[in-house]
Design a protein around this motif. Structure first.
Motif, PDB file in Angstrom:
ATOM      1  N   ARG A   1       0.869  -1.187   0.000  1.00 41.80           N
ATOM      2  CA  ARG A   1       0.000   0.000   0.000  1.00 41.80           C
ATOM      3  C   ARG A   1       0.904   1.235   0.000  1.00 41.80           C
ATOM      4  NH1 ARG A   1      -1.553  -3.103   4.184  1.00 41.80           N
ATOM      5  NH2 ARG A   1      -0.789  -1.530   5.655  1.00 41.80           N
ATOM      6  N   ILE A   2       0.952   1.918  -1.129  1.00 42.30           N
ATOM      7  CA  ILE A   2       1.859   3.054  -1.290  1.00 42.30           C
ATOM      8  C   ILE A   2       1.054   4.345  -1.339  1.00 42.30           C
ATOM      9  CG2 ILE A   2       3.593   4.123  -2.773  1.00 42.30           C
ATOM     10  CD1 ILE A   2       4.432   1.354  -3.639  1.00 42.30           C
ATOM     11  N   GLY A   3       1.292   5.208  -0.366  1.00 41.79           N
ATOM     12  CA  GLY A   3       0.593   6.486  -0.316  1.00 41.79           C
ATOM     13  C   GLY A   3       1.184   7.483  -1.297  1.00 41.79           C
ATOM     14  N   VAL A   4       0.301   8.192  -1.991  1.00 38.08           N
ATOM     15  CA  VAL A   4       0.693   9.207  -2.978  1.00 38.08           C
ATOM     16  C   VAL A   4      -0.060  10.491  -2.663  1.00 38.08           C
ATOM     17  CG1 VAL A   4       0.769   9.791  -5.420  1.00 38.08           C
ATOM     18  CG2 VAL A   4       1.046   7.420  -4.715  1.00 38.08           C
ATOM     19  N   PRO A   5       0.619  11.644  -2.545  1.00 39.28           N
ATOM     20  CA  PRO A   5      -0.097  12.892  -2.245  1.00 39.28           C
ATOM     21  C   PRO A   5      -1.023  13.292  -3.389  1.00 39.28           C
ATOM     22  CG  PRO A   5       2.208  13.329  -2.776  1.00 39.28           C
ATOM     23  CD  PRO A   5       2.082  11.847  -2.665  1.00 39.28           C
ATOM     24  N   HIS A   6      -2.268  13.579  -3.034  1.00 41.30           N
ATOM     25  CA  HIS A   6      -3.257  14.042  -4.018  1.00 41.30           C
ATOM     26  C   HIS A   6      -3.098  15.554  -4.150  1.00 41.30           C
ATOM     27  CE1 HIS A   6      -7.663  13.716  -5.599  1.00 41.30           C
ATOM     28  NE2 HIS A   6      -6.845  14.345  -6.431  1.00 41.30           N
ATOM     29  N   ARG A   7      -2.211  15.954  -5.055  1.00 40.48           N
ATOM     30  CA  ARG A   7      -1.853  17.362  -5.180  1.00 40.48           C
ATOM     31  C   ARG A   7      -2.914  18.160  -5.921  1.00 40.48           C
ATOM     32  NH1 ARG A   7       2.679  19.165  -3.554  1.00 40.48           N
ATOM     33  NH2 ARG A   7       2.239  21.053  -4.750  1.00 40.48           N
ATOM     34  N   VAL A   8      -2.964  19.451  -5.574  1.00 36.07           N
ATOM     35  CA  VAL A   8      -3.829  20.393  -6.280  1.00 36.07           C
ATOM     36  C   VAL A   8      -2.989  21.215  -7.257  1.00 36.07           C
ATOM     37  CG1 VAL A   8      -5.387  22.345  -6.004  1.00 36.07           C
ATOM     38  CG2 VAL A   8      -5.426  20.494  -4.341  1.00 36.07           C
TER      39      VAL A   8
ATOM     40  N   PHE B   1       4.382  16.908 -11.060  1.00 39.21           N
ATOM     41  CA  PHE B   1       5.076  15.984 -10.161  1.00 39.21           C
ATOM     42  C   PHE B   1       4.202  14.773  -9.829  1.00 39.21           C
ATOM     43  CE2 PHE B   1       7.103  20.103  -9.251  1.00 39.21           C
ATOM     44  CZ  PHE B   1       8.411  19.766  -9.530  1.00 39.21           C
ATOM     45  N   VAL B   2       2.978  15.017  -9.406  1.00 37.50           N
ATOM     46  CA  VAL B   2       2.036  13.931  -9.121  1.00 37.50           C
ATOM     47  C   VAL B   2       0.648  14.401  -9.535  1.00 37.50           C
ATOM     48  CG1 VAL B   2       0.981  12.448  -7.394  1.00 37.50           C
ATOM     49  CG2 VAL B   2       3.387  13.068  -7.165  1.00 37.50           C
ATOM     50  N   SER B   3       0.017  13.631 -10.399  1.00 35.86           N
ATOM     51  CA  SER B   3      -1.329  13.974 -10.859  1.00 35.86           C
ATOM     52  C   SER B   3      -2.249  12.780 -10.622  1.00 35.86           C
ATOM     53  CB  SER B   3      -1.308  14.337 -12.348  1.00 35.86           C
ATOM     54  OG  SER B   3      -2.618  14.584 -12.825  1.00 35.86           O
ATOM     55  N   VAL B   4      -3.286  13.005  -9.823  1.00 33.86           N
ATOM     56  CA  VAL B   4      -4.248  11.942  -9.507  1.00 33.86           C
ATOM     57  C   VAL B   4      -5.539  12.225 -10.270  1.00 33.86           C
ATOM     58  CG1 VAL B   4      -5.532  10.772  -7.687  1.00 33.86           C
ATOM     59  CG2 VAL B   4      -3.229  11.648  -7.217  1.00 33.86           C
TER      60      VAL B   4
ATOM     61  N   LYS C   1       0.131  -1.129  -4.911  1.00 33.45           N
ATOM     62  CA  LYS C   1      -1.075  -0.379  -5.262  1.00 33.45           C
ATOM     63  C   LYS C   1      -0.897   1.053  -4.771  1.00 33.45           C
ATOM     64  CE  LYS C   1      -6.128  -0.275  -4.724  1.00 33.45           C
ATOM     65  NZ  LYS C   1      -6.331  -0.141  -6.184  1.00 33.45           N
ATOM     66  N   LEU C   2      -1.076   2.018  -5.683  1.00 38.38           N
ATOM     67  CA  LEU C   2      -0.957   3.425  -5.321  1.00 38.38           C
ATOM     68  C   LEU C   2      -2.275   3.909  -4.733  1.00 38.38           C
ATOM     69  CD1 LEU C   2       0.974   4.807  -8.436  1.00 38.38           C
ATOM     70  CD2 LEU C   2       1.897   4.012  -6.253  1.00 38.38           C
ATOM     71  N   ILE C   3      -2.196   4.533  -3.578  1.00 40.02           N
ATOM     72  CA  ILE C   3      -3.389   4.998  -2.870  1.00 40.02           C
ATOM     73  C   ILE C   3      -3.273   6.507  -2.669  1.00 40.02           C
ATOM     74  CG2 ILE C   3      -4.760   4.802  -0.766  1.00 40.02           C
ATOM     75  CD1 ILE C   3      -3.591   1.996  -0.399  1.00 40.02           C
ATOM     76  N   PRO C   4      -4.172   7.306  -3.256  1.00 37.80           N
ATOM     77  CA  PRO C   4      -4.089   8.762  -3.083  1.00 37.80           C
ATOM     78  C   PRO C   4      -4.305   9.155  -1.615  1.00 37.80           C
ATOM     79  CG  PRO C   4      -5.542   8.175  -4.914  1.00 37.80           C
ATOM     80  CD  PRO C   4      -5.260   6.904  -4.162  1.00 37.80           C
ATOM     81  N   PHE C   5      -3.566  10.172  -1.192  1.00 33.85           N
ATOM     82  CA  PHE C   5      -3.690  10.705   0.171  1.00 33.85           C
ATOM     83  C   PHE C   5      -4.002  12.186   0.070  1.00 33.85           C
ATOM     84  CE2 PHE C   5      -1.427  12.992   3.614  1.00 33.85           C
ATOM     85  CZ  PHE C   5      -2.245  12.625   4.659  1.00 33.85           C
ATOM     86  N   GLY C   6      -5.152  12.582   0.578  1.00 37.43           N
ATOM     87  CA  GLY C   6      -5.564  13.976   0.525  1.00 37.43           C
ATOM     88  C   GLY C   6      -6.980  14.089  -0.004  1.00 37.43           C
ATOM     89  N   ASP C   7      -7.561  15.274   0.202  1.00 41.94           N
ATOM     90  CA  ASP C   7      -8.956  15.467  -0.211  1.00 41.94           C
ATOM     91  C   ASP C   7      -9.095  16.013  -1.619  1.00 41.94           C
ATOM     92  OD1 ASP C   7      -8.059  18.048   0.112  1.00 41.94           O
ATOM     93  OD2 ASP C   7      -9.288  18.488   1.872  1.00 41.94           O
TER      94      ASP C   7
ATOM     95  N   GLY D   1       3.172  16.507   3.630  1.00 44.65           N
ATOM     96  CA  GLY D   1       4.113  15.405   3.416  1.00 44.65           C
ATOM     97  C   GLY D   1       4.507  14.732   4.712  1.00 44.65           C
ATOM     98  N   THR D   2       4.615  15.511   5.793  1.00 44.30           N
ATOM     99  CA  THR D   2       4.977  14.941   7.094  1.00 44.30           C
ATOM    100  C   THR D   2       3.893  13.992   7.592  1.00 44.30           C
ATOM    101  OG1 THR D   2       6.235  16.933   7.625  1.00 44.30           O
ATOM    102  CG2 THR D   2       5.605  15.517   9.468  1.00 44.30           C
ATOM    103  N   GLU D   3       2.633  14.360   7.400  1.00 43.65           N
ATOM    104  CA  GLU D   3       1.534  13.489   7.834  1.00 43.65           C
ATOM    105  C   GLU D   3       1.512  12.209   7.004  1.00 43.65           C
ATOM    106  OE1 GLU D   3      -1.780  12.040   9.863  1.00 43.65           O
ATOM    107  OE2 GLU D   3      -0.283  13.572  10.359  1.00 43.65           O
ATOM    108  N   LEU D   4       1.831  12.320   5.724  1.00 41.83           N
ATOM    109  CA  LEU D   4       1.884  11.132   4.867  1.00 41.83           C
ATOM    110  C   LEU D   4       2.962  10.170   5.356  1.00 41.83           C
ATOM    111  CD1 LEU D   4       1.144   9.517   2.345  1.00 41.83           C
ATOM    112  CD2 LEU D   4       2.627  11.026   1.007  1.00 41.83           C
ATOM    113  N   VAL D   5       4.129  10.688   5.737  1.00 40.28           N
ATOM    114  CA  VAL D   5       5.206   9.842   6.260  1.00 40.28           C
ATOM    115  C   VAL D   5       4.807   9.238   7.602  1.00 40.28           C
ATOM    116  CG1 VAL D   5       7.592   9.829   7.063  1.00 40.28           C
ATOM    117  CG2 VAL D   5       6.986  11.112   5.011  1.00 40.28           C
ATOM    118  N   ARG D   6       4.107  10.000   8.429  1.00 41.95           N
ATOM    119  CA  ARG D   6       3.689   9.496   9.745  1.00 41.95           C
ATOM    120  C   ARG D   6       2.765   8.298   9.606  1.00 41.95           C
ATOM    121  NH1 ARG D   6      -0.091   9.148  13.232  1.00 41.95           N
ATOM    122  NH2 ARG D   6      -1.611  10.059  11.808  1.00 41.95           N
ATOM    123  N   LEU D   7       1.957   8.277   8.558  1.00 40.28           N
ATOM    124  CA  LEU D   7       1.027   7.164   8.366  1.00 40.28           C
ATOM    125  C   LEU D   7       1.757   5.861   8.035  1.00 40.28           C
ATOM    126  CD1 LEU D   7      -1.883   8.939   6.446  1.00 40.28           C
ATOM    127  CD2 LEU D   7      -1.816   8.228   8.838  1.00 40.28           C
TER     128      LEU D   7
END
Length: 756
Positions: free
Chosen positions: A376-383, A388-391, A419-425, A432-438
């Protein structure tokens, strides 16, 4: 024990020793065991228990050092679920933790398990990630574990099997083993309690061989310790009598509660000389077949050491030693005891090992688990900055970071299902720090994306080699600085112009003083002399002075001054040329120093670590910081400025800013990059996948693929201002004060000599 007993040799089982030790304490009868190696049999709890062989604590320390030596980090423990097995593995866990290693899975087997029960346990072990297996079971059925492992194909390449000293005991006592049994343990590493070679030991082995001729009885390390145990007790009893000890017992002193039941424990007698005999045992200092035989203050035998054995072919071979004094070595421990202890990595050496699968190459020590579960790989859901990362959906995640990850993954020598799992609303950039903490919380197995490697994140996870260099920079509005009629004054600051003019006059005056008495060109009416002085002073700028100097001191001063003028003139010309020919940009913000000195609002990207850095490290008031969520929002805030509700400047990662500036020429980076970091992929602490991914990223960098991925996503048209420079720094007095000082001193010295 219902008889009158002064000492007990045994038992052979640590489990039994726990029970008997309680009774020995009550009866005050020393209990000497040469095979109860359980480290929890402590003299504090059992003062009359005396271990006359090596403590399992040292054996587990040796195994931990072997694992650390080969740079493995995760271990699976297979053990018998009794006091001896549990306590030994607990000690191993403690020793591994000291070296930042750990037991990831404990496979328990009940005493005397069936083949089916062993099969069920080993099938679970095979599904785990680690391939470093430590087997801590009794020798009576330990070979059954390897028989099942061979059947399951777990003795092939990639596996590492480390058996505690039960296996060396079986090899020594039952040699030769059957061919099938030897086939099942090929490549296995085991330990044997080390006993130095000596004349006493050789004579004992010779006598034993004669005694057992024609009988299949073999010696092992425990046999030698058993022999020394008897001699130890004999010497202690002899000393007991020499000190006036008496064999006497106290009957009926035990509690009446012991008389209940069928054991009749009330019939036991207390040995009144037990403490004296115990002291004599602990103070014995003798030479035995196992070497020097005496106890330390914590009642362990001195100089604990083990041989490291590798099973090969029809026998085995020693590939090194371990001792508590010097660690791992290829030299016998007794040769090192007289030298200062050396635990440096260079001194910790071992011979080569033939591992399972008949390979001499060190196994990696882990594989991706065959459990069928995807990472389970977290990926930041960037705006913003979606390059860099597009979800675009759960299965449609693209971008520069994703391409680097997949390219590195393709270079690994094994498959990694993920499996890539988006992180964010999807409305604001996630932290990024919260993503690493998870990752530490177990929500994700890894995190990829635009994750900067900073201190507080490295405390939570392991990062790969950076795949892009970055750092915090300041961005501010800039505009062209046009030339004007007085542009020729800009190379020097006002102070520089003033000091230069003063020195022109000073040097001219000094030369006049030194020359006017003997040089007719510096003589005449006062008005003519003043004009000559001024003309001579300022004409030296262009080396156009016509007056000759005839005095030695005057010539020395003039030569030094002309050298100073040459340097100043060259610097002025170079600076003016740059000002007039290179397009200049100017901004009221000069860098992070300007922001620290002002009270203007500062922008930062939502979710960036820049906010915490500005507050925690630079002590900027949080009320000054404005979160901006998109490039357009950043541009508007910078254009509006602090007077219209915007910001004076923005602080962000250089990687984002370069993309931001590629299409917005009205802004520029001002000042220097004031932090250095990079972006990497985050994995759990001590994850071997982080190391392999780092190696893969280095390969991408070396073969040019990393640059090609960068150009695919991040190469944009250059801004028309890209060749422009921020306003050139004016030449200041501090750059030339040394020259002025030399010239001034020359003038003063010349005047002093002239006056003298």
């Amino acid at each position: 024990m219902e008889k009158d007993t002064v000492a007990i040799i045994g038992p052979q089982s640590s489990v039994t020793a726990h029970v008997i030790s309680h009774i020995a304490n009550v009866l005050q009868v020393p209990l000497l065991s040469f095979s109860s190696t359980d480290p929890t049999l402590s003299p504090i709890q059992f003062p009359f228990f005396v271990r006359t062989s090596q403590n399992d604590l040292y054996q587990m320390a040796a195994i931990a050092e072997i694992i650390d030596h080969y740079e493995w980090r995760e271990v699976i423990a297979i053990y018998e679920d009794d006091d001896h097995g549990r306590n030994g593995i607990a000690a191993l866990g403690d020793k591994l933790a000291e070296r930042r290693c750990r037991i990831t899975y404990k496979a328990r087997l009940r005493p005397e398990p069936t083949r089916d029960e062993i099969t069920d346990v080993l099938v679970k072990v095979a599904l785990r990630e680690s391939r470093i297996l430590v087997v801590h079971v009794p020798g009576s059925w330990g070979l059954k574990v390897f028989s099942v492992a061979q059947y399951l194909g777990m003795l092939g390449s990639g596996y590492v099997w480390i058996a505690t000293n039960w296996l060396s005991t079986v090899l020594d006592a039952n040699s030769p083993l059957s061919q099938d049994a030897m086939d099942n343990i090929q490549g296995v590493v085991t330990l044997r309690m080390y006993t130095p070679d000596s004349e006493l030991k050789r004579r004992f082995v010779s006598r034993w061989s004669k005694l057992t001729k024609g009988k299949p009885i073999g010696l092992n390390a425990y046999s030698l310790y058993a022999y020394d145990t008897v001699w130890l007790l004999a010497r202690a009893i002899n000393e007991f009598f020499n000190k006036g000890g008496n064999i006497s017992f106290l009957n009926g002193s035990l509690s009446s509660e012991l008389s209940e039941g069928n054991l009749h424990l009330d019939a036991l007698s207390v040995f009144q000389g037990g403490n004296l005999l115990l002291d004599n045992i602990l103070n014995v200092n003798m030479k035995g077949v196992t070497g020097d035989f005496r106890f330390t203050n914590d009642r362990n035998l001195i100089n604990p050491a083990f041989e490291l054995i590798n099973v090969i072919g029809t026998g085995y071979r020693r590939f090194g030693y371990w001792s508590n004094y010097s660690g791992l070595s290829t030299a016998p421990p007794e040769t090192l005891w007289g030298k200062p202890p050396n635990r440096s990595s260079a001194s910790q050496t071992l011979y080569g090992v033939v591992w399972p699968g008949q390979t001499t190459q060190k196994p990696r020590g882990w594989v991706f688990p065959n459990s069928g579960r995807h990472l389970r790989i977290g990926v930041p859901h960037r705006v913003s900055y979606r390059e860099f990362v597009s979800v675009r959906g759960p299965d449609a995640i693209t971008g520069y970071c994703i391409d680097v990850f997949t390219a590195a993954l393709n270079l690994l020598p094994y498959a990694v299902p993920y499996k890539l799992i988006p992180f964010g609303d999807g409305r604001t950039n996630p932290s990024g720090t919260e993503l690493v903490r998870l990752i530490t919380a177990g929500v994700f197995d890894a995190a990829i994306g635009d994750i900067a490697i900073i201190t507080n994140r490295t405390k939570m996870a392991d990062f790969t080699q950076p795949y892009i260099e970055s750092g915090l920079v300041v961005v501010a509005p800039v505009w062209r600085k046009n030339s004007n009629a007085f542009a020729f004054l800009r190379p020097f600051t006002r102070r520089m112009w003033a000091v230069t003019a003063i020195f022109f006059l000073l040097v001219g005056t000094v030369v006049w003083i030194l020359e006017h008495r003997m040089n007719d060109e510096f003589r005449g009416p006062p008005r003519r002399q003043v004009v000559t002085l001024l003309w001579f002073s300022f004409s030296t700028w262009f080396f156009a002075h016509r007056e000759n100097t005839v005095s030695v001191l005057g010539r020395i001063v003039l030569i030094i001054w002309l050298f100073v003028v040459l340097i100043i003139n060259s610097s002025y010309t170079a600076s003016l040329t740059s000002i007039l020919t290179v397009q200049q940009l100017t901004s009221p913000i000069k860098g992070i120093g300007t922001l620290l000195a002002s009270k203007d609002p500062i922008g930062y990207q939502q979710g960036s670590f820049a906010r915490n850095y500005l507050i925690d490290e630079l002590k900027i008031d949080p009320s000054r910081l404005v979160a901006l969520n998109s490039p357009d929002e950043c541009a508007k805030a910078l254009k509006d400025g602090p007077h219209k509700g915007g910001v004076a400047a923005m602080v962000d990662d250089r990687a984002y800013i370069e993309l931001f500036l590629s299409t917005r020429c009205e802004f520029s980076i001002v000042g220097q990059e004031f932090t250095k970091n990079g972006w990497g992929f985050a994995f759990p602490r001590d994850s071997p996948l982080a190391v392999d991914m780092s190696t893969a990223i280095l390969k991408l960098s070396e073969n040019g693929d990393l640059q090609r991925i960068h150009d695919k996503w991040l190469l944009r048209r250059a801004c028309s201002y890209q060749g422009a420079k921020m306003e050139v720094d004016r030449l200041q007095l501090k750059s030339f004060w040394g020259l002025f000082l030399i010239c001034g001193l020359a003038c003063l010295i010349a005047l002093f000599l002239y006056i003298s």
